[in-house]
Motif scaffolding. Sequence first.
Motif, PDB file in Angstrom:
ATOM      1  N   GLY A 110      30.903 -47.548  48.430  1.00 47.82           N
ATOM      2  CA  GLY A 110      31.180 -46.582  49.484  1.00 47.82           C
ATOM      3  C   GLY A 110      29.971 -46.330  50.363  1.00 47.82           C
ATOM      4  O   GLY A 110      30.110 -46.153  51.588  1.00 47.82           O
ATOM      5  N   LEU A 111      28.769 -46.325  49.771  1.00 46.75           N
ATOM      6  CA  LEU A 111      27.551 -46.154  50.564  1.00 46.75           C
ATOM      7  C   LEU A 111      27.354 -47.325  51.521  1.00 46.75           C
ATOM      8  O   LEU A 111      27.024 -47.129  52.697  1.00 46.75           O
ATOM      9  CB  LEU A 111      26.345 -46.019  49.630  1.00 46.75           C
ATOM     10  CG  LEU A 111      24.978 -45.896  50.299  1.00 46.75           C
ATOM     11  CD1 LEU A 111      24.922 -44.677  51.203  1.00 46.75           C
ATOM     12  CD2 LEU A 111      23.869 -45.834  49.248  1.00 46.75           C
ATOM     13  N   GLY A 112      27.581 -48.540  51.031  1.00 50.06           N
ATOM     14  CA  GLY A 112      27.457 -49.706  51.903  1.00 50.06           C
ATOM     15  C   GLY A 112      28.452 -49.679  53.051  1.00 50.06           C
ATOM     16  O   GLY A 112      28.092 -49.947  54.207  1.00 50.06           O
ATOM     17  N   LEU A 115      27.469 -46.989  55.624  1.00 54.86           N
ATOM     18  CA  LEU A 115      26.367 -47.427  56.491  1.00 54.86           C
ATOM     19  C   LEU A 115      26.866 -48.387  57.568  1.00 54.86           C
ATOM     20  O   LEU A 115      26.404 -48.346  58.715  1.00 54.86           O
ATOM     21  CB  LEU A 115      25.277 -48.102  55.646  1.00 54.86           C
ATOM     22  CG  LEU A 115      24.474 -47.176  54.729  1.00 54.86           C
ATOM     23  CD1 LEU A 115      23.576 -47.987  53.801  1.00 54.86           C
ATOM     24  CD2 LEU A 115      23.639 -46.196  55.542  1.00 54.86           C
ATOM     25  N   LEU A 116      27.825 -49.251  57.207  1.00 50.32           N
ATOM     26  CA  LEU A 116      28.382 -50.170  58.208  1.00 50.32           C
ATOM     27  C   LEU A 116      29.223 -49.424  59.238  1.00 50.32           C
ATOM     28  O   LEU A 116      29.126 -49.691  60.445  1.00 50.32           O
ATOM     29  CB  LEU A 116      29.234 -51.230  57.503  1.00 50.32           C
ATOM     30  CG  LEU A 116      28.481 -52.255  56.656  1.00 50.32           C
ATOM     31  CD1 LEU A 116      29.465 -53.165  55.928  1.00 50.32           C
ATOM     32  CD2 LEU A 116      27.535 -53.096  57.514  1.00 50.32           C
ATOM     33  N   LEU A 117      30.044 -48.488  58.787  1.00 47.75           N
ATOM     34  CA  LEU A 117      30.920 -47.765  59.710  1.00 47.75           C
ATOM     35  C   LEU A 117      30.158 -46.738  60.543  1.00 47.75           C
ATOM     36  O   LEU A 117      30.699 -46.219  61.521  1.00 47.75           O
ATOM     37  CB  LEU A 117      32.033 -47.067  58.933  1.00 47.75           C
ATOM     38  CG  LEU A 117      33.064 -47.985  58.272  1.00 47.75           C
ATOM     39  CD1 LEU A 117      34.081 -47.172  57.503  1.00 47.75           C
ATOM     40  CD2 LEU A 117      33.761 -48.858  59.312  1.00 47.75           C
ATOM     41  N   ASP A 118      28.938 -46.434  60.168  1.00 40.43           N
ATOM     42  CA  ASP A 118      28.133 -45.520  60.971  1.00 40.43           C
ATOM     43  C   ASP A 118      27.603 -46.198  62.236  1.00 40.43           C
ATOM     44  O   ASP A 118      27.185 -45.519  63.171  1.00 40.43           O
ATOM     45  CB  ASP A 118      26.963 -44.990  60.135  1.00 40.43           C
ATOM     46  CG  ASP A 118      26.245 -43.836  60.802  1.00 40.43           C
ATOM     47  OD1 ASP A 118      26.923 -42.900  61.236  1.00 40.43           O
ATOM     48  OD2 ASP A 118      25.001 -43.886  60.907  1.00 40.43           O
ATOM     49  N   LYS A 119      27.627 -47.542  62.250  1.00 42.38           N
ATOM     50  CA  LYS A 119      27.208 -48.289  63.439  1.00 42.38           C
ATOM     51  C   LYS A 119      28.360 -48.364  64.440  1.00 42.38           C
ATOM     52  O   LYS A 119      29.524 -48.323  64.068  1.00 42.38           O
ATOM     53  CB  LYS A 119      26.778 -49.708  63.048  1.00 42.38           C
ATOM     54  CG  LYS A 119      25.740 -49.772  61.941  1.00 42.38           C
ATOM     55  CD  LYS A 119      24.415 -49.181  62.377  1.00 42.38           C
ATOM     56  CE  LYS A 119      23.368 -49.306  61.265  1.00 42.38           C
ATOM     57  NZ  LYS A 119      22.075 -48.693  61.667  1.00 42.38           N
ATOM     58  N   PHE A 199      37.283 -42.718  49.150  1.00 43.67           N
ATOM     59  CA  PHE A 199      36.938 -41.303  49.007  1.00 43.67           C
ATOM     60  C   PHE A 199      35.427 -41.104  49.081  1.00 43.67           C
ATOM     61  O   PHE A 199      34.936 -40.218  49.799  1.00 43.67           O
ATOM     62  CB  PHE A 199      37.487 -40.784  47.677  1.00 43.67           C
ATOM     63  CG  PHE A 199      37.113 -39.367  47.356  1.00 43.67           C
ATOM     64  CD1 PHE A 199      37.772 -38.321  47.975  1.00 43.67           C
ATOM     65  CD2 PHE A 199      36.121 -39.088  46.438  1.00 43.67           C
ATOM     66  CE1 PHE A 199      37.431 -37.004  47.683  1.00 43.67           C
ATOM     67  CE2 PHE A 199      35.768 -37.780  46.144  1.00 43.67           C
ATOM     68  CZ  PHE A 199      36.432 -36.732  46.765  1.00 43.67           C
ATOM     69  N   MET A 200      34.684 -41.930  48.352  1.00 44.85           N
ATOM     70  CA  MET A 200      33.221 -41.854  48.407  1.00 44.85           C
ATOM     71  C   MET A 200      32.713 -42.199  49.799  1.00 44.85           C
ATOM     72  O   MET A 200      31.767 -41.575  50.304  1.00 44.85           O
ATOM     73  CB  MET A 200      32.616 -42.795  47.364  1.00 44.85           C
ATOM     74  CG  MET A 200      33.115 -42.597  45.957  1.00 44.85           C
ATOM     75  SD  MET A 200      32.753 -40.943  45.307  1.00 44.85           S
ATOM     76  CE  MET A 200      33.371 -41.102  43.632  1.00 44.85           C
ATOM     77  N   MET A 201      33.335 -43.182  50.428  1.00 45.10           N
ATOM     78  CA  MET A 201      32.917 -43.599  51.760  1.00 45.10           C
ATOM     79  C   MET A 201      33.065 -42.454  52.762  1.00 45.10           C
ATOM     80  O   MET A 201      32.179 -42.235  53.603  1.00 45.10           O
ATOM     81  CB  MET A 201      33.737 -44.806  52.210  1.00 45.10           C
ATOM     82  CG  MET A 201      33.397 -45.332  53.583  1.00 45.10           C
ATOM     83  SD  MET A 201      34.670 -46.461  54.189  1.00 45.10           S
ATOM     84  CE  MET A 201      36.033 -45.321  54.492  1.00 45.10           C
ATOM     85  N   LEU A 202      34.156 -41.720  52.695  1.00 43.07           N
ATOM     86  CA  LEU A 202      34.380 -40.610  53.622  1.00 43.07           C
ATOM     87  C   LEU A 202      33.321 -39.525  53.463  1.00 43.07           C
ATOM     88  O   LEU A 202      32.797 -38.989  54.449  1.00 43.07           O
ATOM     89  CB  LEU A 202      35.773 -40.024  53.407  1.00 43.07           C
ATOM     90  CG  LEU A 202      36.954 -40.858  53.906  1.00 43.07           C
ATOM     91  CD1 LEU A 202      38.261 -40.199  53.506  1.00 43.07           C
ATOM     92  CD2 LEU A 202      36.894 -41.020  55.412  1.00 43.07           C
ATOM     93  N   LEU A 208      26.199 -39.055  56.679  1.00 43.50           N
ATOM     94  CA  LEU A 208      25.426 -39.848  57.630  1.00 43.50           C
ATOM     95  C   LEU A 208      25.526 -39.277  59.043  1.00 43.50           C
ATOM     96  O   LEU A 208      24.546 -39.267  59.798  1.00 43.50           O
ATOM     97  CB  LEU A 208      25.922 -41.299  57.621  1.00 43.50           C
ATOM     98  CG  LEU A 208      25.505 -42.157  56.432  1.00 43.50           C
ATOM     99  CD1 LEU A 208      26.199 -43.509  56.478  1.00 43.50           C
ATOM    100  CD2 LEU A 208      23.999 -42.360  56.422  1.00 43.50           C
ATOM    101  N   GLN A 209      26.687 -38.800  59.411  1.00 42.75           N
ATOM    102  CA  GLN A 209      26.868 -38.287  60.765  1.00 42.75           C
ATOM    103  C   GLN A 209      26.270 -36.901  60.953  1.00 42.75           C
ATOM    104  O   GLN A 209      26.226 -36.401  62.073  1.00 42.75           O
ATOM    105  CB  GLN A 209      28.360 -38.271  61.106  1.00 42.75           C
ATOM    106  CG  GLN A 209      28.951 -39.666  61.199  1.00 42.75           C
ATOM    107  CD  GLN A 209      30.415 -39.672  61.580  1.00 42.75           C
ATOM    108  OE1 GLN A 209      31.065 -38.631  61.554  1.00 42.75           O
ATOM    109  NE2 GLN A 209      30.927 -40.836  61.931  1.00 42.75           N
TER     110      GLN A 209
END
Length: 322
Positions: A110-112, A115-119, A199-202, A208-209
């Motif tokens: 989810g962290l990976g 980080l990708l979706l934050d770009k 869930f972790m990714m969200l 991150l945001q």
Amino acid sequence: MTTATARISRPGHTAAKPTRRAPSRERAMAWARRAPLLPALIFLIVVTQLPFVVTLFISFLNWNSLSPSKTAFAGLENYITVLTDPDLRQAIFTTIVLTVSVVLASLLIGLGLALLLDKKFLGRGLARTLLIAPFLVVPVAAALIWKHALLNPAYGLINGILTWLWSLFGSSAAPQLDLLSQAPLAAVVVSLVWQWTPFMMLILLAGLQSRPMDTVEAAQMDGATPWAIFRHLTLPHLRQYLELGGLLGAIYIVQNFDSVFTLTAGGLGTANLPYAIYQTFYYANECGLASAAGVVVVIGTIIVATFALRTVFSLFKKEAAR
């Protein structure tokens, strides 16, 4: 000077204060605001707390539903059995292994993905929607997808892809994986990681945001590498979000029943504590022992939930202080 005037002007004498009715009015208004919530509160107590009290009472009984006439008070015997019985102790160990494995793997993946979706990139909104989809699938349906559509050794997608890849090189002896029988606990872990990673990714994406971007931009202007920015700025900022995701995930995964029941039916060492409770109650008909095991699960969940609530409150305080 009149007598009344003398009393008022006499040193050390204070006039009587009028009776204040504001506190009673405030209490009445407070009750008026709370009154509409009372039916919901009573319903919540009846639905959740009363069954738990009954379960707690039954956990102190030696009660087998096939021999109701032999029901007697057992004291702490059921709880001692939960902690000493080899099968139940193995179920507790399996629950810990399953929970830790799924939480750690989901957090890392989810962290990976966060980080990708934050770009910023073309189609980011569609990518987010597709990655969130596994979390929206009903747990039993998700387990059935993994059992039949993906992991089935005869017609599953994974073995089908392996057969196709080997056929490109002219070979018909492609390896055929059978995780459900060769590594059943790993199969349960994989299915749960697939479902809980969104869930972790969200949670991590929200963290991150909320980063202070001025600090990140200053570090980039000073020549900091992406790894240095991630290690010294991003990761410390995400610490509380990682804790929150891990604690919330543990609360739900420790109670998981659907995947174990659907994928392996608790066989081959995959029976966790919720499934062991199911077996104890429905197959062994030991109501008291099953209730004691259920209370142990609830106590463990409450302990984890306490840490989760503390993390949530610390995040709220941090956001309010900004």
